[in-house]
Structure formats: C-alpha cells, structure tokens
Design a protein around this motif. Structure first.
Motif, short mmCIF file in Angstrom:
data_model
loop_
_atom_site.label_atom_id
_atom_site.label_comp_id
_atom_site.label_asym_id
_atom_site.label_seq_id
_atom_site.Cartn_x
_atom_site.Cartn_y
_atom_site.Cartn_z
N ASP A 122 9.00 11.51 1.37
CA ASP A 122 10.32 11.32 0.76
C ASP A 122 11.13 10.24 1.49
OD1 ASP A 122 9.86 13.13 -1.20
OD2 ASP A 122 11.05 14.76 -0.34
N GLU A 123 10.99 10.18 2.80
CA GLU A 123 11.71 9.16 3.58
C GLU A 123 11.24 7.76 3.20
OE1 GLU A 123 12.96 8.48 8.30
OE2 GLU A 123 11.27 9.77 7.76
N LEU A 124 9.95 7.62 2.99
CA LEU A 124 9.40 6.34 2.56
C LEU A 124 9.86 5.99 1.15
CD1 LEU A 124 7.46 3.92 2.95
CD2 LEU A 124 5.60 5.42 2.18
N VAL A 125 9.90 6.98 0.27
CA VAL A 125 10.36 6.76 -1.11
C VAL A 125 11.82 6.28 -1.10
CG1 VAL A 125 10.90 7.90 -3.28
CG2 VAL A 125 8.73 8.39 -2.13
N ALA A 126 12.67 6.91 -0.28
CA ALA A 126 14.08 6.51 -0.22
C ALA A 126 14.21 5.07 0.26
CB ALA A 126 14.85 7.46 0.69
N TYR A 127 13.40 4.69 1.24
CA TYR A 127 13.47 3.31 1.74
C TYR A 127 13.03 2.31 0.68
CZ TYR A 127 12.17 -0.88 4.38
OH TYR A 127 12.02 -2.18 4.81
N LEU A 128 11.94 2.61 -0.01
CA LEU A 128 11.45 1.68 -1.03
C LEU A 128 12.42 1.56 -2.19
CD1 LEU A 128 7.65 2.68 -1.05
CD2 LEU A 128 8.69 0.64 -0.04
N THR A 185 0.82 -1.20 0.00
CA THR A 185 0.00 0.00 0.00
C THR A 185 0.86 1.25 0.00
OG1 THR A 185 -1.73 -1.19 1.21
CG2 THR A 185 -1.84 1.21 1.22
N ALA A 186 1.92 1.24 0.81
CA ALA A 186 2.80 2.41 0.90
C ALA A 186 3.49 2.68 -0.43
CB ALA A 186 3.84 2.18 2.00
N ARG A 187 3.75 1.64 -1.19
CA ARG A 187 4.38 1.83 -2.50
C ARG A 187 3.48 2.65 -3.42
NH1 ARG A 187 3.98 -0.92 -7.36
NH2 ARG A 187 5.88 -0.85 -8.66
N ASN A 188 2.17 2.37 -3.39
CA ASN A 188 1.24 3.15 -4.22
C ASN A 188 1.18 4.60 -3.76
OD1 ASN A 188 0.58 0.85 -5.68
ND2 ASN A 188 -1.07 0.28 -4.28
N HIS A 216 15.67 1.92 -1.89
CA HIS A 216 16.77 1.12 -1.35
C HIS A 216 16.43 -0.37 -1.40
CE1 HIS A 216 20.15 -0.08 1.16
NE2 HIS A 216 19.30 -0.70 1.95
N ARG A 217 15.16 -0.68 -1.17
CA ARG A 217 14.71 -2.07 -1.22
C ARG A 217 14.37 -2.50 -2.65
NH1 ARG A 217 12.18 -4.40 3.02
NH2 ARG A 217 12.10 -6.12 1.55
N ARG A 218 14.56 -1.60 -3.62
CA ARG A 218 14.24 -1.87 -5.04
C ARG A 218 12.76 -2.25 -5.22
NH1 ARG A 218 19.65 -5.11 -7.17
NH2 ARG A 218 21.14 -3.47 -6.57
N MET A 219 11.90 -1.57 -4.47
CA MET A 219 10.46 -1.79 -4.61
C MET A 219 9.82 -0.68 -5.41
SD MET A 219 9.59 -3.10 -0.71
CE MET A 219 7.89 -3.48 -1.10
N LEU A 220 10.61 0.31 -5.85
CA LEU A 220 10.10 1.37 -6.71
C LEU A 220 10.87 1.37 -8.02
CD1 LEU A 220 9.47 4.52 -4.50
CD2 LEU A 220 7.81 3.11 -5.71
N MET A 225 4.29 6.46 -4.87
CA MET A 225 4.35 6.70 -6.31
C MET A 225 3.37 7.78 -6.77
SD MET A 225 4.72 2.80 -7.79
CE MET A 225 4.58 3.35 -9.50
N PHE A 226 2.16 7.81 -6.15
CA PHE A 226 1.10 8.65 -6.71
C PHE A 226 0.56 9.72 -5.76
CE2 PHE A 226 0.67 4.33 -8.59
CZ PHE A 226 1.11 4.64 -9.86
N ALA A 227 0.99 9.73 -4.50
CA ALA A 227 0.39 10.69 -3.55
C ALA A 227 1.43 11.35 -2.67
CB ALA A 227 -0.65 9.97 -2.69
N ASN A 228 2.62 11.60 -3.22
CA ASN A 228 3.68 12.22 -2.43
C ASN A 228 3.73 13.71 -2.71
OD1 ASN A 228 5.86 12.46 -0.70
ND2 ASN A 228 7.36 11.95 -2.28
N GLU A 229 2.59 14.38 -2.46
CA GLU A 229 2.55 15.81 -2.72
C GLU A 229 3.42 16.55 -1.71
OE1 GLU A 229 -0.14 14.05 -2.01
OE2 GLU A 229 -1.50 14.07 -3.74
N GLY A 230 4.26 17.45 -2.22
CA GLY A 230 5.09 18.26 -1.34
C GLY A 230 6.22 17.50 -0.68
N GLY A 231 6.49 16.28 -1.11
CA GLY A 231 7.59 15.51 -0.54
C GLY A 231 7.34 15.02 0.87
N VAL A 232 6.07 14.83 1.25
CA VAL A 232 5.75 14.39 2.61
C VAL A 232 6.33 13.02 2.90
CG1 VAL A 232 3.85 13.83 4.19
CG2 VAL A 232 3.64 15.77 2.63
#
Length: 438
Positions: A426-432, A411-414, A434-438, A417-424
């Motif tokens: 970004d920490e989750l994006v960096a982790y995913l 769920t967090a991956r979606n 790193h895990r090659r899930m994005l 990818m599609f709801a990271n307005e304003g970079g809220v």
C-alpha cells in the motif's frame, strides 16, 4: 615534523566555529604558504561550497592545486654535486677509486634470482615474501576460525539526508523502546524484532542500517549470501547459526541481512533442496529457536521484496516493511553538497541541478559529481591549466548520467497493480499514485 602551534590553534578555533569563512580562508592561506596544499584544498572546498564567488578562495585553490616547482638540484640529468663523483649514479658501475669491498655482496644462491638479491639487500626495510609478520598469531582451526566483522557504527540518522517517514518508523520500532526502558517494560515491548527495507537500488538502505546501529549505540554485523553459502552439506546452515550467535553475543546488535531475497527466496520457486533447507534455518534463527534474540535487531534489505518468501514476513520475524524511496529535493541538495564539498567548485547552481535530478538515487548523484569532476580534470590536463568544476561540467554530466531507479519503478508499478495481496505494498501504491504513475 613537529606541528605548527599557530596552525594547531587555528584548526581548534575552526572546530568550534566551522562556519567562520574568514578564519577558514586564513588557515587555508597559511597551509598553502607552508606547502601543505592537500590540507588547504579541503578547507577551500568548504568555503567555495558556501560562497562559490569568493575570489580569494578561488585564487588560493589555484595555488593549492598547482604542482610544486621542480628543484633543479634534484631534477633528472641535473649537475651532480662535487662530493658525489662519477660513481653516484644509481645502478651505475663502481668508480675506479671505489674499493671492491664497498660493492653490495650477492650470495651465490641468489645469483639466479635477482629478486632474492634485492630482498636480501632491503631486508631491514621490506619484509620478505610469503612470511607472516612476527606479531601475527598463528592460524587456528575448528569453530574458532570464523572471524566476524562486528563493528561499531559512527553514522547517525542526522547524517542521512531526507527519509523523514523512514526515520519516524525506525524511531517507533527500535529507537524509542531502547531509549525508554521504563516505558518499554510498562507497555511490554520487547527488544527484538525485524524490519525489511525495500526500494530501488542505490537509495541508501545499507547506509540507513548503519545509521540505526550508530543511533542505538549498538554493534553492527552485516550478513550477505557469500558469508553463508558453503559447498559442503550442512555447512551453510552452521555458518548462518554462527553469524546469529555472534550477534547475540554482541547484543545490543543490529544484524543486517543484505539482499534478503537471495538468502530467503520463495521456497516454492526454489528447485535446490540446499537453499530450501537454508531458508528453514533462517526462519528458525529469526524465531529464536536456536538462541535468545533479545537485543538483536534484524534489519533486512532487498530490491525485490516480491521474491522474498512470505514466511519471512510473518509477525515476529521481518513483520514490518518500510519503503526507501529515491531522495526528494531537499535530500538531493544535501547529497550533492556532500559529494561536492571536498572538490574545487565555482559558479555551481545547486537548485538547477536538484531540479534536473528527479528519480536519481543517492548513488546516481555521487556518480554525477564524479563524472563532472572527470570532465573538469580532463579539460585541465588538455589546457595545461587547473580550473574549477563549474555548472557546464554538471550540465554535461547530466546528459550522460541517467537515473537508475526508473526500471525498478516500472517493475514496481506492475506489482502494485496486480500483486498487492493483503495490502502489503500500500505504501508503494500511494507513492506511485502521488507520482501519477498509476
């Protein structure tokens, strides 16, 4: 029973040298000899956690876990003593030689209620039903009838495995300013603020909040939706205000808002006017409009930060978000050691278990150890012989216990990818990434 001076001295010496395995083994052996197997098991479990192949510890563990030998004189159906006579059987008919006055009298009003007769007979031992103890205060009414569980936490950040980045953020936001009042005044840093912990369930958000309170030497007050909601109009808002007031009276205090997505759900998606009003009250309390929040540190936790009202994340409220991730390898090892420490183990390859538990939360790891203990205990009952928890039990448990964080990560991956307005996120994006899930 008076304490054994030798055991007291050995226990005191062990507190000063907790890693002295020969001393711990010696104390455990004496405890087994004195029939105190439960205390011996805790010491032997620590020895086997550090030295799984220790033969002496394994032997003592078998002795400590073995059931005590039955006493023939006290066994059911055993020969009665000469002094007991035929009337010594509990509940049996009185002997012909027993005078009628020796029987327990039963009041006439108890004849139809055998439970009342037992109550009367055991009144000196067991208190009556539906009666308050003599030292219990009378119930109160009005504003004083709300009892808040404001506690002092004994947990420290050192007790939390891993989470180095989270601890650093907490140190910067809360702990550093509290420890350095002169610097705090010089830089104009206030002792108020809020931080939202988010991440998969079971990863230690509540435990971390307690650790922050313990590290600060502050009181701890946990608030959930059930502490607030009331069926009568206006009572929910009053309950929320009283909880914040309790935190202000006990400042410095860590106020923990558990499942903040339930209390502060997006008002645009809420059809209930009562919940929208409650959300407005929460915003007012965080702003300090209803009282001074100096010394009140608000920590919130949620598994679904994307469902939280954006107004709660405005600067001055819950303006900092920290991602609490599944434990890394070092943290998983520490968690496994903690949950296996008090159990009889032998031949466990922790490195192998750590490698097989990626994406496991702390709660998943605790469940894994519990499942392995169930397998070992069931096998002991089936064979009639007590045995240790071994690597095969953990391997079998790994086939049944699955990581609970993967649905959340999907769920967090979606969201990333599609709801990271304003970079809220970004920490989750960096982790995913790193895990090659994005």
């Amino acid at each position: 029973m008076s304490p054994d001076p030798l055991l007291v001295s050995l226990a005191a010496a062990l507190e000063a040298r907790p890693d002295d395995l020969p001393l711990r083994l010696h104390l455990a052996g004496l405890l087994v000899e004195r029939g105190r197997g439960g205390e011996a098991i805790a010491h032997l479990g620590q020895v086997l956690a550090r030295d799984p192949g220790n033969v002496e510890a394994q032997t003592l563990m078998q002795q400590a876990l073995a059931p005590p030998a039955p006493d023939p004189s006290s066994a059911p159906g055993g020969p009665p003593s000469a002094a007991s006579g035929p009337s010594s059987t509990p509940g049996g008919p009185p002997s012909a030689t027993t005078p009628a006055s020796a029987a327990t009298p039963v009041a006439d009003d108890d004849a139809g209620d055998p439970l009342a007769a037992y109550e009367r007979e055991l009144a000196d031992i067991v208190p009556p039903r539906f009666v308050r103890a003599g030292d219990e205060p009378d119930p109160v009414s009005g504003d004083a009838d709300r009892v808040f569980d404001v506690e002092s936490s004994t947990v420290r950040l050192a007790d939390v495995g891993g989470m180095a980045a989270v601890k650093e953020r907490l140190e910067m936001a809360f702990l550093g300013p509290l420890r350095n009042p002169e610097l705090r005044r010089m830089y104009g840093k206030s002792l108020r603020g809020g931080l939202m912990l988010y991440g998969p369930p079971g990863c230690g958000k509540t435990f971390l909040a307690r650790a922050v309170a313990g590290e600060m030497g502050a009181r701890f007050l946990s608030l959930s939706i059930v502490d607030v909601l009331d069926m009568w109009v206006g009572n929910s808002e009053r309950n929320l205000h009283q909880l914040f007031q309790a935190a202000r009276r006990n400042a410095p205090c860590v106020l923990f808002l558990d499942e903040i997505d339930a209390l502060g759900h997006k008002r645009s998606q809420t059809s209930s006017s009562a919940l929208r009003t409650l959300g407005n009250q929460l915003l007012a309390e965080l702003d300090g409009m209803e009282g001074d929040n100096e010394g009140v540190f608000v920590l919130a936790a949620t598994n679904t930060p994307w469902d939280v009202d954006p107004a709660l994340r405005r600067p001055g409220r819950l303006d900092r978000m920290v991602l609490v991730l599944p434990p890394d390898a070092d943290a998983r090892r520490a968690i496994l050691e903690y949950h296996l420490r008090g159990r009889p183990i032998a031949g466990v390859d922790l490195g192998r278990v750590v490698a097989a538990t990626e994406d496991f939360s702390g709660a998943d790891l605790a469940h894994l150890c519990e499942t392995a203990a169930e397998f070992a205990m069931a096998d002991s009952v089936r064979r009639g012989e007590v045995r240790m928890i071994g690597q095969p039990d953990l391997d079998r448990a790994l086939k049944e216990v699955r990581p609970s964080t993967r649905p959340w990560l999907a769920t967090a991956r979606n969201v990333a990818m599609f709801a990271n307005e304003g970079g809220v996120y970004d920490e989750l994006v960096a982790y995913l990434r790193h895990r090659r899930m994005l």
